[in-house]
Design a protein around this motif. Structure first.
Motif, PDB file in Angstrom:
ATOM      1  N   LYS A   1       8.311  19.144   6.253  1.00  0.00           N
ATOM      2  CA  LYS A   1       6.893  19.168   5.863  1.00  0.00           C
ATOM      3  C   LYS A   1       6.750  19.685   4.424  1.00  0.00           C
ATOM      4  O   LYS A   1       5.976  19.140   3.635  1.00  0.00           O
ATOM      5  CB  LYS A   1       6.123  20.085   6.819  1.00  0.00           C
ATOM      6  CG  LYS A   1       4.637  20.215   6.509  1.00  0.00           C
ATOM      7  CD  LYS A   1       3.914  18.922   6.779  1.00  0.00           C
ATOM      8  CE  LYS A   1       2.398  19.114   6.788  1.00  0.00           C
ATOM      9  NZ  LYS A   1       1.854  19.619   5.539  1.00  0.00           N
TER      10      LYS A   1
ATOM     11  N   CYS B   1       7.627  16.931   1.901  1.00  0.00           N
ATOM     12  CA  CYS B   1       6.566  15.933   1.743  1.00  0.00           C
ATOM     13  C   CYS B   1       5.450  16.475   0.845  1.00  0.00           C
ATOM     14  O   CYS B   1       4.920  15.749  -0.002  1.00  0.00           O
ATOM     15  CB  CYS B   1       6.007  15.536   3.109  1.00  0.00           C
ATOM     16  SG  CYS B   1       7.145  14.583   4.130  1.00  0.00           S
ATOM     17  N   ASP B   2       5.119  17.746   1.031  1.00  0.00           N
ATOM     18  CA  ASP B   2       4.074  18.356   0.204  1.00  0.00           C
ATOM     19  C   ASP B   2       4.499  18.416  -1.260  1.00  0.00           C
ATOM     20  O   ASP B   2       3.708  18.123  -2.170  1.00  0.00           O
ATOM     21  CB  ASP B   2       3.757  19.763   0.717  1.00  0.00           C
ATOM     22  CG  ASP B   2       3.077  19.741   2.085  1.00  0.00           C
ATOM     23  OD1 ASP B   2       2.527  18.679   2.452  1.00  0.00           O
ATOM     24  OD2 ASP B   2       3.114  20.779   2.776  1.00  0.00           O
TER      25      ASP B   2
ATOM     26  N   TYR C   1       2.790  12.819   4.963  1.00  0.00           N
ATOM     27  CA  TYR C   1       3.767  13.384   5.885  1.00  0.00           C
ATOM     28  C   TYR C   1       4.162  12.345   6.923  1.00  0.00           C
ATOM     29  O   TYR C   1       3.321  11.765   7.610  1.00  0.00           O
ATOM     30  CB  TYR C   1       3.201  14.615   6.589  1.00  0.00           C
ATOM     31  CG  TYR C   1       4.131  15.157   7.660  1.00  0.00           C
ATOM     32  CD1 TYR C   1       5.319  15.775   7.320  1.00  0.00           C
ATOM     33  CD2 TYR C   1       3.808  15.019   9.005  1.00  0.00           C
ATOM     34  CE1 TYR C   1       6.179  16.257   8.294  1.00  0.00           C
ATOM     35  CE2 TYR C   1       4.653  15.505   9.990  1.00  0.00           C
ATOM     36  CZ  TYR C   1       5.842  16.125   9.631  1.00  0.00           C
ATOM     37  OH  TYR C   1       6.692  16.589  10.599  1.00  0.00           O
TER      38      TYR C   1
END
Length: 364
Positions: free
Chosen positions: A259, A262-263, A269
């Motif tokens: 996660k 992805c950020d 996500y």
């Protein structure tokens, strides 16, 4: 008369089944006298069963033991044996199994009940009946509504993910799942000895279905070679234990970093399953036109139908229509579809004029 013998703390005995095959059976008892009585009662019951063609007293747990002894998959049977093992197979009618399936998994979806209760119980009972008088039962499965397909990602998503991954191990593992359709639980279990760089193959020995050998591209093989040359990642708590090739002890250790990556990359996500297995099916079948049989085989699906119904995500954009029919090179007005009669043959002019008038006067 059976002769019990001890193995560990429990007594066993041999018996002959309906096919004449000798089998070993545990009495579950530690007393020789009690084991003798139990074994004699079981042998007497088997003799009666062999005479009439079926065993009315057969317990489900005994049917499960025989099922597994024939090399059948034990998957999902532990819980069934624990909860229902004491029941007689003859009492487990299809309607009863279906109505009590949710007792084992109260919060399960219909598809889960079908997979983890209906199918294995039906298989065990039919296996037992096949060894007796050949009867077969059919347990009606629960209705499963249309499965909502998970979103897929493309190569560009993976490039951004790799560029911002919190570790090189995570970047390579993401690419590995994308190229092989490996599940996250399968990827974290890959060991260096499972990799054959010369043949560009990776063996998945512990899978959800059955072991398989995956094929990888040369760029991915080079990435994996770099990981194999680097010092192994050790377990965070037990330093004597070495994690898998991709540096993780289990799938649960992956998600937080996934996660965060992805950020950092500024991309939507997509969990490991969507970016890997789902995207593999979509990339091969929908975008590259690979036939479904080959794609299902490469991805380790039980059948092409399972892959298409659950994983392959259709491309619903304009690209497909434009590639087939063309985009006209610009905007099309609502009046563009007027019939153009210029340049038509004289003999067809009146017919076209009449058709044009009908088109103008037609209701919208």
């Amino acid at each position: 008369m059976a002769t019990p013998f001890k193995r560990g703390k429990v007594y066993y005995h041999y018996y002959t089944d309906a096919k004449g095959k000798q089998r070993k059976r545990s009495t579950g008892l530690t007393s020789k006298k009690q084991a003798q009585e139990e074994a004699d009662a079981f042998i007497a019951r088997i003799k009666v069963a062999n005479l009439r063609g079926y065993d009315a007293e057969l317990k489900l747990v005994e049917a499960i033991i025989a099922y597994e002894a024939d090399g059948k998959s034990p998957r999902f049977l532990d819980k069934i044996a624990k909860e229902w093992g004491h029941l007689k197979v003859s009492d487990m009618k299809p309607a009863w199994v279906r109505s009590h399936a949710r007792d084992l998994y109260p919060d399960a979806l219909p598809s889960t009940l079908n997979r983890q209760v209906i199918t294995p119980v039906q298989s065990v009972i039919n296996h037992a009946y096949q060894a007796q008088d050949g009867r077969q039962i059919k347990i009606e499965k629960f209705e499963v509504k249309d499965v909502k397909k998970k979103s897929a990602v493309d190569g560009e998503w993976h490039e951004k993910f790799a560029a911002h991954a919190i570790s090189r191990h995570m970047a390579v593992m993401a690419r590995f799942m994308y190229e092989t359709a490996a599940r996250i639980s399968e990827a974290v279990r890959v060991k260096p000895e499972d990799v054959n760089l010369a043949d560009r193959t990776v063996a998945l020995t512990k899978t959800k279905t059955k072991p398989r050998v995956t094929r990888i591209s040369q760029p991915l093989a080079d990435m994996i070679a770099e990981l194999m040359e680097a010092p192994p990642v050790r377990h965070r708590k037990n330093k004597r234990k070495i994690n898998g090739l991709f540096g993780y002890a289990s799938r649960h250790a992956v998600y937080n970093g996934w996660k965060a990556t992805c950020d950092r990359a500024g991309i939507a996500y997509a969990p490991p399953h969507s970016s890997g297995r789902v995207s593999f099916a979509t990339e091969l079948v929908v975008k590259r036109g690979v036939d479904v049989v080959t794609a299902a085989k490469l991805g380790g699906w039980a059948s092409p139908k399972v892959m298409m119904d659950t994983y392959a995500k259709a491309d619903e954009g304009h690209a497909v229509i434009d590639s087939v029919f063309g985009n006209g090179g610009g905007k099309t007005s609502q009046n563009k579809h007027k019939i153009d009669i210029e340049g038509t043959d004289p003999e067809n002019a009146s017919e076209n004029n009449a058709l044009e008038m009908k088109t103008k006067n037609a209701r919208p």
